[in-house]
Motif scaffolding. Sequence first.
Motif, mmCIF file in Angstrom:
data_model
loop_
_atom_site.group_PDB
_atom_site.id
_atom_site.type_symbol
_atom_site.label_atom_id
_atom_site.label_comp_id
_atom_site.label_asym_id
_atom_site.label_seq_id
_atom_site.Cartn_x
_atom_site.Cartn_y
_atom_site.Cartn_z
ATOM 1 N N LEU A 1 78.323 92.610 88.879
ATOM 2 C CA LEU A 1 79.397 92.864 88.373
ATOM 3 C C LEU A 1 80.492 91.497 88.369
ATOM 4 O O LEU A 1 81.585 91.603 88.688
ATOM 5 N N VAL A 2 79.748 90.708 87.720
ATOM 6 C CA VAL A 2 80.474 89.572 87.809
ATOM 7 C C VAL A 2 81.879 89.119 87.429
ATOM 8 O O VAL A 2 82.524 88.582 87.438
ATOM 9 N N TYR A 3 81.852 90.316 86.112
ATOM 10 C CA TYR A 3 83.201 90.084 85.371
ATOM 11 C C TYR A 3 84.013 91.602 85.770
ATOM 12 O O TYR A 3 83.276 92.372 85.976
ATOM 13 N N SER A 4 85.311 91.601 85.471
ATOM 14 C CA SER A 4 85.995 92.913 85.690
ATOM 15 C C SER A 4 85.890 93.786 84.617
ATOM 16 O O SER A 4 85.388 93.363 83.568
ATOM 17 N N PRO A 5 85.931 95.253 84.793
ATOM 18 C CA PRO A 5 86.024 96.149 83.930
ATOM 19 C C PRO A 5 86.602 95.892 82.695
ATOM 20 O O PRO A 5 86.169 95.881 81.457
ATOM 21 N N LYS A 6 87.822 95.054 82.700
ATOM 22 C CA LYS A 6 88.613 94.918 81.401
ATOM 23 C C LYS A 6 88.145 93.750 80.557
ATOM 24 O O LYS A 6 87.942 93.847 79.410
ATOM 25 N N HIS A 7 87.384 92.847 81.433
ATOM 26 C CA HIS A 7 86.866 91.745 80.668
ATOM 27 C C HIS A 7 85.534 92.190 79.792
ATOM 28 O O HIS A 7 85.367 91.868 78.746
ATOM 29 N N MET A 8 84.789 92.996 80.703
ATOM 30 C CA MET A 8 83.604 93.508 79.963
ATOM 31 C C MET A 8 83.861 94.247 78.639
ATOM 32 O O MET A 8 83.392 94.351 77.578
ATOM 33 N N ALA A 9 85.037 95.280 79.101
ATOM 34 C CA ALA A 9 85.652 95.964 77.653
ATOM 35 C C ALA A 9 85.766 95.127 76.383
ATOM 36 O O ALA A 9 85.590 95.339 75.312
ATOM 37 N N VAL A 10 86.671 94.018 76.812
ATOM 38 C CA VAL A 10 87.057 93.105 75.583
ATOM 39 C C VAL A 10 85.643 92.636 74.984
ATOM 40 O O VAL A 10 85.775 92.641 73.807
ATOM 41 N N GLN A 11 84.779 92.187 75.784
ATOM 42 C CA GLN A 11 83.464 91.680 74.987
ATOM 43 C C GLN A 11 82.830 92.695 74.422
ATOM 44 O O GLN A 11 82.452 92.349 73.348
ATOM 45 N N LEU A 12 82.692 93.728 74.944
ATOM 46 C CA LEU A 12 81.753 94.918 74.196
ATOM 47 C C LEU A 12 82.547 95.330 72.775
ATOM 48 O O LEU A 12 81.891 95.371 71.823
ATOM 49 N N VAL A 13 83.886 95.370 72.955
ATOM 50 C CA VAL A 13 84.709 95.727 72.006
ATOM 51 C C VAL A 13 84.557 94.617 70.728
ATOM 52 O O VAL A 13 84.237 94.888 69.525
ATOM 53 N N HIS A 14 84.690 93.210 71.245
ATOM 54 C CA HIS A 14 84.450 92.167 69.974
ATOM 55 C C HIS A 14 83.030 92.479 69.389
ATOM 56 O O HIS A 14 82.785 92.288 68.411
ATOM 57 N N LEU A 15 82.004 92.602 70.312
ATOM 58 C CA LEU A 15 80.706 92.598 70.022
ATOM 59 C C LEU A 15 80.429 93.833 69.030
ATOM 60 O O LEU A 15 79.658 93.678 67.931
ATOM 61 N N VAL A 16 81.013 95.322 69.253
ATOM 62 C CA VAL A 16 80.871 96.127 68.367
ATOM 63 C C VAL A 16 81.714 96.056 66.944
ATOM 64 O O VAL A 16 81.277 96.331 65.871
ATOM 65 N N THR A 17 82.906 95.592 67.188
ATOM 66 C CA THR A 17 83.782 95.438 66.072
ATOM 67 C C THR A 17 83.533 94.307 65.291
ATOM 68 O O THR A 17 83.706 94.412 63.817
ATOM 69 N N ILE A 18 83.354 93.158 65.775
ATOM 70 C CA ILE A 18 83.079 91.903 65.039
ATOM 71 C C ILE A 18 81.665 91.518 64.603
ATOM 72 O O ILE A 18 81.440 91.111 63.685
ATOM 73 N N GLY A 19 80.913 91.951 65.451
ATOM 74 C CA GLY A 19 79.534 91.653 65.296
ATOM 75 C C GLY A 19 79.084 90.534 66.524
ATOM 76 O O GLY A 19 79.831 89.661 66.861
ATOM 77 N N PRO A 20 77.993 90.454 66.869
ATOM 78 C CA PRO A 20 77.298 89.551 68.077
ATOM 79 C C PRO A 20 77.618 88.263 67.571
ATOM 80 O O PRO A 20 77.981 87.221 68.321
ATOM 81 N N LEU A 21 77.116 87.588 66.260
ATOM 82 C CA LEU A 21 77.385 86.509 65.785
ATOM 83 C C LEU A 21 78.882 85.913 65.533
ATOM 84 O O LEU A 21 78.863 84.762 66.126
ATOM 85 N N GLN A 22 79.657 86.457 65.017
ATOM 86 C CA GLN A 22 80.995 86.238 64.741
ATOM 87 C C GLN A 22 81.528 86.227 66.379
ATOM 88 O O GLN A 22 82.601 85.186 66.464
ATOM 89 N N SER A 23 81.535 87.208 66.971
ATOM 90 C CA SER A 23 82.273 87.144 68.215
ATOM 91 C C SER A 23 81.854 86.149 69.188
ATOM 92 O O SER A 23 82.656 85.782 70.202
ATOM 93 N N SER A 24 80.837 85.516 68.787
ATOM 94 C CA SER A 24 79.908 84.285 69.541
ATOM 95 C C SER A 24 80.588 82.816 69.027
ATOM 96 O O SER A 24 80.360 81.838 69.662
ATOM 97 N N GLY A 25 81.385 82.872 68.061
ATOM 98 C CA GLY A 25 81.877 81.805 67.251
ATOM 99 C C GLY A 25 81.016 81.347 66.108
ATOM 100 O O GLY A 25 81.524 80.140 65.723
ATOM 101 N N PHE A 26 80.015 82.115 65.535
ATOM 102 C CA PHE A 26 79.057 81.597 64.903
ATOM 103 C C PHE A 26 80.057 81.776 63.026
ATOM 104 O O PHE A 26 80.628 82.690 62.928
ATOM 105 N N GLU A 27 79.811 80.768 62.192
ATOM 106 C CA GLU A 27 80.659 81.249 60.943
ATOM 107 C C GLU A 27 79.399 81.830 60.152
ATOM 108 O O GLU A 27 78.353 81.484 60.095
ATOM 109 N N ILE A 28 79.863 82.731 59.317
ATOM 110 C CA ILE A 28 78.832 83.683 58.496
ATOM 111 C C ILE A 28 79.126 83.228 57.073
ATOM 112 O O ILE A 28 80.039 83.328 56.383
ATOM 113 N N GLU A 29 77.955 82.797 56.461
ATOM 114 C CA GLU A 29 77.683 82.451 55.141
ATOM 115 C C GLU A 29 77.152 83.376 54.395
ATOM 116 O O GLU A 29 76.023 83.984 54.776
ATOM 117 N N ALA A 30 77.611 83.491 53.155
ATOM 118 C CA ALA A 30 76.942 84.676 52.155
ATOM 119 C C ALA A 30 75.835 84.220 51.405
ATOM 120 O O ALA A 30 75.633 82.972 51.454
#
Length: 202
Positions: free
Chosen positions: A173-202
């Motif tokens: 449990l290295v991160y707080s529940p709040k931090h984990m919630a922020v990360q998971l919401v980003h992963l679900v709503t933005i996607g794993p690639l964009q939330s990690s900083g990758f640029e998406i090309e069409a």
Amino acid sequence: MFKKTDLRVIRTRKMIKESFIDLIQEKGYESITIRDIADNALINRATFYLHYVDKQDLVDKLIDEVFEELTDIINPCIYIQKKRVNISQFQSMIEAIFTNIFHHATFYQIMLSEKGVHGFNRRMQEVIQEKFRKEFATINLQEQKFSTPPELLIHFISSALIGTVEWWVNNDLVYSPKHMAVQLVHLVTIGPLQSSGFEIEA
């Protein structure tokens, strides 16, 4: 007299459950006997059988209690309104889930380990999926037109949640529940690639 008996029953069951969890951590679920549980809880076998049918009955009831707490928190009706998702409320719900798991950290760490109950994570996923199905039915999600089938969406969200929880508890449990919630919401709503900083090309 009734209240005293109730308190005694509650106390005994608490001792049995705590003893059981300690033994799983020590020697693994499959190796535990009723004698082990009784001895560790400082009761006799007859007392154990007054409360539980067998070891399977004990673990089923223990898991059901913890999962009931967890699924009570899952309430998409709060953050989904007519195809609109309130991210703030969604994140609050996810944070509440991680907070609940944090309060039962030892239980989840043991159950998700090699010494835990086989298929625990699968059972957890099925319980979460069923709760989402019921909630989505309440808001008539199945009747609305989406590009992704609701059942696939349920599977994806539950898999993402379970995978994130497993990683979290296995990393102390290295991160707080709040931090984990922020990360998971980003992963679900933005996607794993964009939330990690990758640029998406069409």
